[in-house]
Scaffold this motif. Structure first.
Motif, mmCIF file in Angstrom:
data_model
loop_
_atom_site.group_PDB
_atom_site.id
_atom_site.type_symbol
_atom_site.label_atom_id
_atom_site.label_comp_id
_atom_site.label_asym_id
_atom_site.label_seq_id
_atom_site.Cartn_x
_atom_site.Cartn_y
_atom_site.Cartn_z
ATOM 1 N N LYS A 162 37.022 -113.592 -75.584
ATOM 2 C CA LYS A 162 37.904 -114.302 -74.827
ATOM 3 C C LYS A 162 39.176 -113.784 -73.880
ATOM 4 O O LYS A 162 39.547 -114.512 -73.431
ATOM 5 N N ALA A 163 39.014 -112.625 -74.478
ATOM 6 C CA ALA A 163 39.762 -111.802 -73.227
ATOM 7 C C ALA A 163 38.975 -111.520 -72.318
ATOM 8 O O ALA A 163 40.193 -111.949 -70.715
ATOM 9 N N PHE A 164 38.146 -111.979 -72.219
ATOM 10 C CA PHE A 164 37.497 -112.371 -70.729
ATOM 11 C C PHE A 164 37.675 -113.565 -69.808
ATOM 12 O O PHE A 164 37.987 -113.868 -68.513
ATOM 13 N N THR A 165 37.419 -114.584 -71.020
ATOM 14 C CA THR A 165 37.847 -116.167 -70.361
ATOM 15 C C THR A 165 39.199 -116.226 -69.441
ATOM 16 O O THR A 165 39.921 -116.350 -69.248
ATOM 17 N N ARG A 166 40.133 -114.847 -70.325
ATOM 18 C CA ARG A 166 42.005 -115.432 -70.265
ATOM 19 C C ARG A 166 41.855 -115.143 -69.051
ATOM 20 O O ARG A 166 42.611 -115.129 -68.477
ATOM 21 N N ASP A 167 40.906 -113.518 -68.765
ATOM 22 C CA ASP A 167 41.712 -112.924 -67.733
ATOM 23 C C ASP A 167 41.228 -113.260 -66.494
ATOM 24 O O ASP A 167 41.737 -113.689 -65.080
ATOM 25 N N LEU A 168 40.414 -113.890 -66.637
ATOM 26 C CA LEU A 168 39.335 -114.840 -65.539
ATOM 27 C C LEU A 168 39.765 -115.900 -64.823
ATOM 28 O O LEU A 168 40.665 -116.112 -63.959
ATOM 29 N N SER A 169 40.616 -116.934 -65.859
ATOM 30 C CA SER A 169 41.994 -118.023 -65.687
ATOM 31 C C SER A 169 42.660 -117.245 -64.281
ATOM 32 O O SER A 169 43.660 -117.928 -64.143
ATOM 33 N N LYS A 170 43.184 -116.449 -65.710
ATOM 34 C CA LYS A 170 44.244 -115.681 -64.952
ATOM 35 C C LYS A 170 44.086 -115.113 -63.519
ATOM 36 O O LYS A 170 45.014 -116.045 -62.446
ATOM 37 N N GLU A 171 42.815 -114.679 -63.235
ATOM 38 C CA GLU A 171 42.597 -114.422 -61.743
ATOM 39 C C GLU A 171 42.341 -115.627 -61.238
ATOM 40 O O GLU A 171 43.058 -115.390 -59.629
ATOM 41 N N MET A 172 41.986 -116.508 -61.467
ATOM 42 C CA MET A 172 41.919 -117.323 -60.649
ATOM 43 C C MET A 172 43.290 -118.131 -60.171
ATOM 44 O O MET A 172 42.987 -118.907 -59.065
ATOM 45 N N ALA A 173 44.167 -118.071 -61.503
ATOM 46 C CA ALA A 173 45.135 -118.721 -60.690
ATOM 47 C C ALA A 173 45.993 -117.668 -59.541
ATOM 48 O O ALA A 173 47.258 -118.203 -59.706
ATOM 49 N N GLY A 174 45.692 -116.650 -59.743
ATOM 50 C CA GLY A 174 46.161 -115.465 -58.437
ATOM 51 C C GLY A 174 47.167 -115.047 -59.086
ATOM 52 O O GLY A 174 48.304 -114.230 -57.843
ATOM 53 N N ILE A 175 47.108 -114.542 -60.421
ATOM 54 C CA ILE A 175 47.577 -113.605 -60.821
ATOM 55 C C ILE A 175 47.239 -112.074 -60.395
ATOM 56 O O ILE A 175 45.777 -112.849 -61.151
ATOM 57 N N SER A 176 47.038 -110.944 -59.662
ATOM 58 C CA SER A 176 47.236 -110.160 -60.080
ATOM 59 C C SER A 176 47.111 -109.256 -61.486
ATOM 60 O O SER A 176 47.904 -109.766 -62.539
ATOM 61 N N TYR A 177 45.726 -108.226 -61.569
ATOM 62 C CA TYR A 177 46.326 -108.056 -62.850
ATOM 63 C C TYR A 177 47.874 -107.025 -63.367
ATOM 64 O O TYR A 177 48.069 -106.968 -64.082
ATOM 65 N N SER A 178 47.818 -106.472 -62.114
ATOM 66 C CA SER A 178 49.433 -105.553 -62.161
ATOM 67 C C SER A 178 50.586 -106.332 -62.649
ATOM 68 O O SER A 178 51.447 -106.184 -63.365
ATOM 69 N N ALA A 179 50.512 -107.794 -61.799
ATOM 70 C CA ALA A 179 51.528 -108.527 -62.178
ATOM 71 C C ALA A 179 51.577 -108.890 -63.673
ATOM 72 O O ALA A 179 52.297 -109.838 -64.394
ATOM 73 N N SER A 180 50.039 -108.937 -63.581
ATOM 74 C CA SER A 180 49.839 -109.597 -65.221
ATOM 75 C C SER A 180 50.087 -108.900 -66.753
ATOM 76 O O SER A 180 50.151 -109.257 -68.053
ATOM 77 N N LEU A 181 50.049 -107.194 -66.544
ATOM 78 C CA LEU A 181 50.796 -106.248 -67.026
ATOM 79 C C LEU A 181 52.147 -106.442 -67.789
ATOM 80 O O LEU A 181 52.865 -106.053 -68.766
ATOM 81 N N GLU A 182 53.163 -106.686 -66.221
ATOM 82 C CA GLU A 182 54.198 -107.104 -66.993
ATOM 83 C C GLU A 182 54.466 -108.033 -67.936
ATOM 84 O O GLU A 182 55.868 -108.070 -68.154
ATOM 85 N N GLY A 183 54.056 -108.954 -67.360
ATOM 86 C CA GLY A 183 54.205 -110.413 -68.000
ATOM 87 C C GLY A 183 53.977 -110.410 -69.808
ATOM 88 O O GLY A 183 54.116 -111.414 -70.454
ATOM 89 N N LYS A 184 52.742 -109.251 -69.158
ATOM 90 C CA LYS A 184 52.104 -109.592 -70.698
ATOM 91 C C LYS A 184 52.829 -109.181 -72.146
ATOM 92 O O LYS A 184 53.083 -107.509 -71.947
ATOM 93 N N VAL A 185 52.782 -109.810 -72.640
ATOM 94 C CA VAL A 185 53.687 -109.105 -74.390
ATOM 95 C C VAL A 185 52.540 -107.884 -74.854
ATOM 96 O O VAL A 185 50.817 -108.659 -74.907
ATOM 97 N N GLN A 186 52.649 -106.803 -75.452
ATOM 98 C CA GLN A 186 51.828 -106.517 -75.856
ATOM 99 C C GLN A 186 50.923 -106.639 -77.501
ATOM 100 O O GLN A 186 51.399 -107.152 -77.896
#
Lengths: 435, 596
Positions: free
Chosen positions: B501-525
């Motif tokens: 699940k995590a892998f597909t979620r991350d991949l779709s985010k990355e494909m959408a152009g969101i970088s890892y660092s950007a995703s961390l900010e928005g991410k709820v723990q």
């Protein structure tokens, strides 16, 4: 961007070096530098993208010691027992992105078999007793009419010389026979042409479940519910006698179809105690068979002897030989797991990989014809999954089907075709595998 | 009016003596009748009953007389359908044919007949009597005992105990022991006058068996060995199947490729263990197993020269009995490889001796000690041929001896009596060795099969051990690994799902152009939440039993049940009295000791 990563630094840093086999514009400096250990694939991908300075970021996948990184680097090192003190060499490859689903092709009934062997056409077998051949633009150009019951499986006949002009295939059916078809591809027009079979392979005493063609294209083998595997000769030389015999029989019985020649089985392999669900004949001398009796057997073609038996804990429905050295046996069945055996390993009958993610029976599996890591599985849970044997979780899950998926295959090396119980043939294109 | 009744009675009087259709007489038949019905002789019948597991019955009414053995009619019908009956007839006919041909000097015919002897095996009986594998495991106590017994018996022509019986019993019992070592299944050992009792836990079943002491056995005259051999025949088939399944489940080849040459066997196993290690990958386990593989490889390299050396020795000692050689080779080869993949997940108690190196003196029971020490992870050598390391090896930690004087004493090792090993194993604790040093009278060898708390009487030494166990569990557990890889096979599936699940979620985010660092900010723990999900408190409930309920229950019982209940109570009272007596004696003995 670097600052944000710097903020995340907790306590652990590791020295890493990125290497790749990609073209020079995608290579980063080969010197080692420190990164936080809690990064996963996503984070590393950003690091590499930053180093490359591409205008459009590209996702990457990372290989450590020949295994794809799916957890954080720290967890990976812990579980592998690798020390974090030395410089870690990480290879990166582009991520396999999900392919684009195309317009599905509708059938009248369930699609039980699909083959993407021919680069221009897709062949399917359906529960409405007919086989179909589809062209790339999505039209059914040929209708293969001749079986009197459901088609269960089909096998394209490799014909190295004449593949451009004609396409030969064999279909297996629940009417206890197999039929041999020859499609002249220059006939391909926009309207559907109905074809009759060229030969009828008769001899099984029950439904035929699986079929595979020899690499030379001269012979096919078929597995049936009567638990036997039969070998059929399709060569032209013997046709004369076969024809005579066929004629005789036709005279006696009052033949069904005057145009089709009857072929009898050349050899019968006995040994399985249940339905032979999957067959593979990619090596000239060996036939591999998977059966519902939980066993996976290899047969010597010349001597018709069972040379090796591997056992699983559940019934096996499908089989594919490929992967590293074209020798790994992948088989799936009633227990949701895809197991991959290496028959070359001495002293063990345990599978080398067990890939679990499906939630129902696996109905089909297929190694990529070129890549030694990628394998495709179709399952009754309605999904088709693409696996990389270097990772324990699937790369891609395709869930376009609304019902059980019954078959799946590769097409033109970068397309996936699958057919299922929702009577649709789905095509997924533009899959970019790096191998 | 009288006429019809008279007629009726008359018809009853002249009723023909037909076979009875109901009642005890119809249900049971005597043994002789059964023999007649089956058309076989008594020895054959006995044999068949043993093989099929059929016992004589005790009918309520013994219609044919009290001194007869009765069988249930259905049992006999069951026997009548047995294919073995036909088989034995075929065999008999076949033997007759051979004798006849011999008598006529028709040697060609004899040769031909010898070539196609009717096949005789009991495979179908195993399937019939034990429909599931657990059934077979549950019933394994007797088969193992018999096999281990026969493994030690001398061959005897008059009793028809043939060398091949002994040989196969020995092979099967060794395969079983090797399996126990391989999966660290051994739990309890008790040395008694009768022999050594072992208990192993396989497939969730406790399996207890008894092996005779390794002294020469005398065949008692009052034992019918024909019966024993029939049992042996069936048990051999059964244990063969069980061993096959156990080995097969581990992915090992069966029969193990061990007995030919040590070196070859070691290589084979090495390859096999490598295969096993790489076969394990279900998520997290995989990298770990591979990591250990590296260690194992190093260990293997260390061992290698020794293996070769011992091989050379073995080759030179051709005169030695092959049976003894085999016995040494097989367990030796197995545990070495066995250490590798599973050690980490195992309970610390089953690798009690992991750090130790033992040397067995010539006078101690080698078979039992080899098995026990290896089953608990120790390395062993002995005084004799084919030993992995000599007595002079400096790294030996314990030498097991049983005679008061030693020729040369090494200061670096402890000299203990064999009982120490067994007591340690039973208590899952490394006992202090000073009570077991050479020449001393050892503390009592307490049976692990007696639950002294349930029994009510706790021997003094048991109390001491209990205190030591408590102390050890308070201490930092010496043999436990600090890191806890608690994830078992079952949970790897869950891990896989969440990873996927995590892998597909991350991949779709990355494909959408969101970088890892950007995703961390928005991410709820999400991670802590997931962890919280896993934690689930278990509340244990205890329901107190009321005394009144017992009284009430007693009143509500039928007279028969009450009688039984009272008898049980009486038994308990007797036991309590016995315990009191023991305690009193102990007190007296203590007082006496103090007086002196």
């Amino acid at each position: 961007m670097d600052t944000t990563i710097e903020d995340q630094v907790v306590e652990r840093q590791i020295q890493v070096k990125f290497v790749t086999k990609l073209p020079p514009q995608l290579r980063v400096v080969s010197s080692a530098f420190a990164i936080p250990a809690k990064l996963g694939r996503y984070g590393l991908s950003e690091v590499v993208n930053t180093l490359l300075g591409l205008e459009k970021p590209q996702p990457f996948d990372f290989l450590i010691d020949g295994e794809l990184l799916r957890t954080t680097v720290e967890q990976f090192l812990l579980t592998k027992g690798i020390t974090a003190e030395t410089t870690l060499t990480i290879e990166y490859i582009p991520v396999v992105l999900p392919p684009e689903p195309q317009q599905p092709r509708s059938h009248d009934e369930w699609v039980s078999a699909v083959s993407g062997y021919n680069a221009r056409f897709i062949a399917t077998g359906s529960y409405d007793n007919h086989g179909r051949i589809w062209n790339a633009s999505g039209e059914c150009v040929f209708l293969l009419q001749g079986h009197s019951d459901v088609i269960t499986s089909l096998a394209p006949i490799p014909a190295p010389g004449s593949s451009a002009k004609q396409f030969q295939l064999v279909t297996a059916s629940k009417d206890h026979t197999l039929r041999f078809w020859q499609v002249a591809l220059n006939e391909a027009t926009s309207s559907t042409v109905t074809l009759k079979p060229l030969k009828r392979l008769k001899g099984h005493t029950s439904s035929v479940q699986s079929v595979a063609a020899s690499p030379s294209g001269h012979e096919v083998c078929s597995g049936s519910w009567d638990t036997s595997i039969k070998l059929w000769n399709l060569r032209e030389e013997t046709e004369g006698e076969e024809d005579l015999a066929g004629k005789k029989r036709r005279l006696e019985t009052g033949a069904v179809n005057s145009s089709e020649k009857q072929v009898d089985a050349r050899v019968t392999f006995q040994g399985h105690t249940q339905v032979v669900g999957g067959l593979d004949w990619s090596d000239r001398d060996t036939i591999y068979s998977a059966s519902w009796d939980h066993s996976l057997r290899s047969w010597d073609v010349e001597t018709a002897v069972n040379t090796q038996t591997l056992t699983s804990s559940k019934a096996l429905h499908c089989l594919s030989v490929g992967g590293e050295g074209n020798a790994l046996l992948a088989a799936g069945g009633a227990d949701h797991l895809l197991r991959i055996w290496d028959p070359r390993l001495p002293g063990t009958v345990a599978p080398v990989f067990q890939l679990s993610s499906h939630t129902s029976w696996i109905s089909a599996c297929k190694w990529h014809p070129k890549s030694s890591f990628h394998i495709l599985t179709a399952s009754f849970d309605g999904t088709v999954k693409l696996w990389d044997t270097r990772a324990t979780i699937p790369l891609i899950t395709l869930n376009q089907h609304k019902d059980k998926v019954l078959s799946a295959d590769w097409w033109k090396n970068d397309n996936i075709v699958s057919g299922g119980a929702d009577s649709q043939l789905h095509i997924y294109s533009k899959l970019d595998l790096s191998f | 009016m009288t006429k019809p009744t008279k007629h009726k009675s008359k018809s009853k009087q002249y009723l023909a003596p037909t076979r009875r259709k109901e009642g005890q007489a119809a249900k049971y038949i005597t043994r002789n009748k059964a023999l007649n019905r089956l058309q076989i002789k008594l020895p054959e019948f006995r044999r068949l009953c043993i093989l099929k597991g059929i016992h004589p019955r005790e009918p309520k009414k013994k219609v044919e007389g009290h001194n007869k053995t009765y069988y249930h009619v259905k049992d006999i019908a069951f026997l009548a359908h047995e294919p073995l009956l036909d088989r034995s007839r075929e065999l008999k006919a076949y033997e007759k044919k051979i004798t006849k041909a011999r008598a006529k000097r028709n040697l060609d015919l004899v040769q031909r007949l010898l070539g196609n002897k009717p096949e005789w095996n009991l495979n179908h009986l195993v399937n019939e009597r034990y429909p599931s594998f657990v059934d077979a495991l549950r019933d394994l106590d007797d088969p193992l005992t018999i096999l281990h017994l026969f493994a030690w018996l001398p061959t005897d022509n008059s009793q028809k105990i043939r060398p091949e019986h002994i040989e196969s019993a020995r092979k099967l019992s060794l395969q079983w022991q090797a399996y126990c070592i391989r999966v660290r299944a051994l739990r309890k050992v008790f040395v008694s006058v009768k022999g050594v009792y072992y208990q192993a836990e396989v497939g969730g079943q406790n399996i207890t068996w008894l092996t005779p002491h390794s002294t020469s056995q005398v065949l008692p005259s009052d034992v019918d060995f024909r019966v024993m051999l029939t049992f042996l025949e069936f048990y051999k088939t059964l244990v063969g199947f069980v061993n096959f399944k156990l080995y097969h489940d581990l992915g090992l080849r069966y029969p193990p490729l061990l007995d030919e040459k040590l070196e070859k066997a070691a290589n084979e196993l090495y390859g096999l263990m490598k295969g096993l290690a790489s076969a394990a990958p279900v998520a997290e386990e995989a990298p770990k197993a591979a990591g250990e593989d590296g260690d194992a490889e190093m260990a293997e390299q260390e061992e290698d020269p020794r293996a070769v050396e011992s091989q050379v020795r073995l080759a030179s000692l051709h005169s030695r009995l092959s049976a003894i050689d085999k016995e040494q080779e097989m367990p030796a080869a197995v545990p070495e490889a066995a250490k590798e993949p599973e050690d980490e997940d195992m309970d610390s108690s089953v690798k009690l001796f992991k750090e130790f190196k033992f040397f067995l003196g010539r006078e101690v029971p080698r078979e039992a000690l080899l098995f026990v020490i290896r089953a608990f992870g120790g390395t062993v050598s002995w005084d004799g041929e084919g030993a992995p390391f000599p007595e002079s090896d400096e790294s030996i930690t314990h030498q097991i001896v049983d005679r008061p004087t030693q020729g040369h004493k090494f200061l670096s090792r402890e000299y203990v009596q064999p009982q120490w090993v067994f007591d340690c194993v039973n208590n899952k604790l490394l006992l202090p060795t000073d009570a077991y040093v050479v020449g001393k009278i050892c503390p009592p060898h307490l049976s692990p099969f007696v639950d002294s708390e349930a029994e009510g009487y706790m021997p003094e030494y048991a109390e001491t051990i209990k205190r030591m166990q408590a102390a050890a569990s308070d201490d930092l557990p010496v043999f436990e690994k600090p890191e806890s890889n608690g994830e078992a096979d079952i949970s790897t599936a869950d891990v896989n799902v969440s990873l996927e699940k995590a892998f597909t979620r991350d991949l779709s985010k990355e494909m959408a152009g969101i970088s890892y660092s950007a995703s961390l900010e928005g991410k709820v723990q999400t991670a802590p939440e997931e962890q919280e999900d896993k934690k689930s408190g278990e509340a244990s409930q205890s329901i107190p039993e009321a005394d009144e309920a017992i009284q009430m229950g007693r009143m509500m019982m039928t007279r028969k049940a009450r009688g039984l209940y009272d008898a049980a109570k009486m038994g308990q009272a007797k036991k309590a009295a016995k315990i009191d007596l023991l305690k009193e004696r102990k007190k007296k003995a203590k007082a006496k000791g103090e007086e002196k």
